[in-house]
Write a protein that holds these residues in place. Sequence first.
Motif, PDB file in Angstrom:
ATOM      1  N   LYS A  26      17.554  -3.334 -45.226  1.00  0.00           N
ATOM      2  CA  LYS A  26      17.230  -2.526 -44.047  1.00  0.00           C
ATOM      3  C   LYS A  26      18.506  -2.029 -43.365  1.00  0.00           C
ATOM      4  O   LYS A  26      18.532  -0.936 -42.814  1.00  0.00           O
ATOM      5  CB  LYS A  26      16.385  -3.328 -43.060  1.00  0.00           C
ATOM      6  N   LYS A  28      21.157  -1.353 -44.880  1.00  0.00           N
ATOM      7  CA  LYS A  28      21.849  -0.508 -45.866  1.00  0.00           C
ATOM      8  C   LYS A  28      23.264  -1.021 -46.146  1.00  0.00           C
ATOM      9  O   LYS A  28      24.249  -0.297 -46.047  1.00  0.00           O
ATOM     10  CB  LYS A  28      21.863   0.942 -45.416  1.00  0.00           C
ATOM     11  N   TYR A 101      17.632   0.458 -50.525  1.00  0.00           N
ATOM     12  CA  TYR A 101      17.761   1.041 -49.187  1.00  0.00           C
ATOM     13  C   TYR A 101      16.548   1.901 -48.841  1.00  0.00           C
ATOM     14  O   TYR A 101      16.033   1.850 -47.730  1.00  0.00           O
ATOM     15  CB  TYR A 101      19.027   1.895 -49.094  1.00  0.00           C
ATOM     16  N   GLN A 102      16.086   2.685 -49.798  1.00  0.00           N
ATOM     17  CA  GLN A 102      14.926   3.552 -49.554  1.00  0.00           C
ATOM     18  C   GLN A 102      13.642   2.750 -49.361  1.00  0.00           C
ATOM     19  O   GLN A 102      12.837   3.065 -48.488  1.00  0.00           O
ATOM     20  CB  GLN A 102      14.750   4.531 -50.705  1.00  0.00           C
ATOM     21  N   HIS A 105      13.721   1.111 -45.878  1.00  0.00           N
ATOM     22  CA  HIS A 105      14.205   1.962 -44.794  1.00  0.00           C
ATOM     23  C   HIS A 105      13.419   1.684 -43.520  1.00  0.00           C
ATOM     24  O   HIS A 105      12.190   1.577 -43.532  1.00  0.00           O
ATOM     25  CB  HIS A 105      14.065   3.440 -45.181  1.00  0.00           C
ATOM     26  N   THR A 107      12.001   2.822 -40.050  1.00  0.00           N
ATOM     27  CA  THR A 107      11.677   3.956 -39.188  1.00  0.00           C
ATOM     28  C   THR A 107      11.593   3.448 -37.765  1.00  0.00           C
ATOM     29  O   THR A 107      11.833   2.275 -37.494  1.00  0.00           O
ATOM     30  CB  THR A 107      10.325   4.576 -39.602  1.00  0.00           C
TER      31      THR A 107
END
Length: 140
Positions: A26, A28, A101-102, A105, A107
Amino acid sequence: MTIQGNRNFQPEKFKVFVRHMIQVAKEKRCVTYNELENIFGLSHAQVGYYSGALGDYCISKDLPPLNALVISSTDCTPSHGFDWYQEHYEVSWGELISNCYQAFHVTQTAQKKVQDFSGRDRDVENWLEEAESVSYLTGS
C-alpha cells in the motif's frame, strides 16, 4: 503449529507478516530482510522461510507475489529463492512489484482502505490449516 528446528514458524506471527507486507505494498515500497528481521524478531533464514510461505499464500489466493517486495539491503534485489516465483508468474521482477502496488493501491474511500485486511487473518489461518499448503513448513 511450530516447526521443529531453527525455523520456528509461528502461524500468529505469519498472519501479522502477511498484513505487514500488504501495508508495504500500500505504501508502494520494498522492505529489506534486515527490516523484517528487526520487526518480527526473525533470523535472516527465517525471513526467507516466511517470505516463501507468503509467496505460496499469494499464489493460492490469486494475489500478486508480495514476497517480491522483500529485498536484500546489499544489492536491493530479492533473494535467489524468489527466482521460482518470478518464473511462475512469467513476468519481470519490476512488473511483479508494480502488480503488488496496483493490487493494493489505496484510494480515498474507507471501504477500500480496510478491504484488503478485512477477514485476512481468518483467510491466512485457513490456508495454514490446509495440509498441502504448509507441509514443507511443518515437515509433515
